[in-house]
Design a protein around this motif. Sequence first.
Motif, short mmCIF file in Angstrom:
data_model
loop_
_atom_site.label_atom_id
_atom_site.label_comp_id
_atom_site.label_asym_id
_atom_site.label_seq_id
_atom_site.Cartn_x
_atom_site.Cartn_y
_atom_site.Cartn_z
N HIS A 33 -69.40 10.15 -73.05
CA HIS A 33 -69.38 10.09 -71.59
C HIS A 33 -68.46 11.17 -71.04
N ILE A 43 -62.59 6.12 -60.84
CA ILE A 43 -63.32 6.79 -61.92
C ILE A 43 -64.80 6.76 -61.62
N SER A 45 -68.54 7.96 -63.30
CA SER A 45 -69.23 8.44 -64.49
C SER A 45 -70.15 9.59 -64.11
N MET A 48 -73.80 10.55 -69.47
CA MET A 48 -73.75 9.97 -70.79
C MET A 48 -74.72 10.75 -71.65
N SER A 95 -69.73 -1.67 -79.68
CA SER A 95 -70.49 -2.27 -78.60
C SER A 95 -70.48 -1.36 -77.38
N GLN A 96 -71.40 -1.64 -76.46
CA GLN A 96 -71.44 -0.88 -75.20
C GLN A 96 -70.09 -0.91 -74.53
N LEU A 99 -65.09 2.33 -75.59
CA LEU A 99 -64.94 3.77 -75.57
C LEU A 99 -63.55 4.19 -76.02
N PHE A 101 -61.05 7.17 -75.28
CA PHE A 101 -60.90 8.14 -74.20
C PHE A 101 -60.02 9.31 -74.61
N TYR B 31 -73.88 -5.83 -68.80
CA TYR B 31 -72.64 -5.68 -69.57
C TYR B 31 -71.49 -5.45 -68.61
N TYR B 33 -67.05 -4.82 -68.41
CA TYR B 33 -65.92 -4.32 -69.21
C TYR B 33 -64.64 -4.32 -68.39
N TYR B 35 -60.87 -2.17 -68.57
CA TYR B 35 -60.08 -1.09 -69.14
C TYR B 35 -58.73 -1.09 -68.43
N PHE B 45 -59.71 0.91 -73.64
CA PHE B 45 -60.68 -0.19 -73.60
C PHE B 45 -59.96 -1.51 -73.89
N SER B 48 -65.32 -6.03 -73.80
CA SER B 48 -66.68 -5.97 -73.25
C SER B 48 -67.27 -7.39 -73.28
N SER B 55 -68.21 -9.56 -76.35
CA SER B 55 -68.93 -8.89 -77.42
C SER B 55 -68.00 -8.04 -78.28
N GLU B 56 -66.94 -7.53 -77.68
CA GLU B 56 -65.95 -6.79 -78.46
C GLU B 56 -64.64 -6.73 -77.67
N PHE B 91 -59.18 -1.33 -64.62
CA PHE B 91 -60.51 -0.99 -64.12
C PHE B 91 -61.54 -1.95 -64.70
N VAL B 103 -78.86 2.11 -71.49
CA VAL B 103 -77.52 2.51 -71.09
C VAL B 103 -77.58 3.94 -70.59
N GLU B 104 -77.29 4.13 -69.35
CA GLU B 104 -77.23 5.48 -68.83
C GLU B 104 -75.79 5.89 -68.57
N LYS B 105 -75.14 5.17 -67.73
CA LYS B 105 -73.74 5.45 -67.51
C LYS B 105 -73.04 4.19 -67.02
N LEU B 106 -71.73 4.26 -67.00
CA LEU B 106 -70.93 3.13 -66.56
C LEU B 106 -70.64 3.27 -65.07
N PHE B 108 -67.76 2.17 -62.44
CA PHE B 108 -66.39 1.66 -62.41
C PHE B 108 -66.03 1.15 -61.02
#
Lengths: 111, 117
Positions: A33, A43, A45, A48, A95-96, A99, A101, B31, B33, B35, B45, B48, B55-56, B91, B103-106, B108
Amino acid sequence: KNEVEQSPQNLTAQEGEFITINCSYSVGISALHWLQQHPGGGIVSLFMLSSGKKKHGRLIATINIQEKHSSLHITASHPRDSAVYICAVMNYGGSQGNLIFGKGTKLSVKP
Amino acid sequence: EPEVTQTPSHQVTQMGQEVILRCVPISNHLYFYWYRQILGQKVEFLVSFYNNEISEKSEIFDDQFSVERPDGSNFTLKIRSTKLEDSAMYFCASSVERESREVEKLFFGSGTQLSVL
């Protein structure tokens, strides 16, 4: 050792210049990303990528999976492009959103 | 464009107190998240969340942290007993549209600045 390295750390450019920000990573990834962090902290994005190249307006992002390297290019830079640009990678098998950084590249574009 | 909203924008608390940071992700995302970014450092991170469960999570996300999706819209991060080192910008983000599942982008939120005194 940082798993995601960006260069340069700081970059000052004149309006209209072509800008390149680099990102190298040491882990296997499923995606990368590029993010933009505004002076106020928010932030956004930008891209990706998992392969090849993407373009959006004056921004172009490329990735070379074999070389573990990505670049973000800004054409015809403008003072409003001033921000911190962050590279972040998604670990292969992670997982999604998990990340790693980079520290970011602070760009300042002077009029 | 749809956006992720976070409240409050600033939170000041005393060490040892519990705080809840709130987020409303984009409604058709799957999904979610959290951060954090300590002042002057890189973004890290935390966790998630998918299908109503974690999930993580990272090593930072210890027993003092928990996340919850109490209803169909809110996504919260709770810190049970805050420490000085929890001071950071937190965040929230969301991704993956229900329809496309790609999944394209996040996306925030604008962040919550937490200050622990």
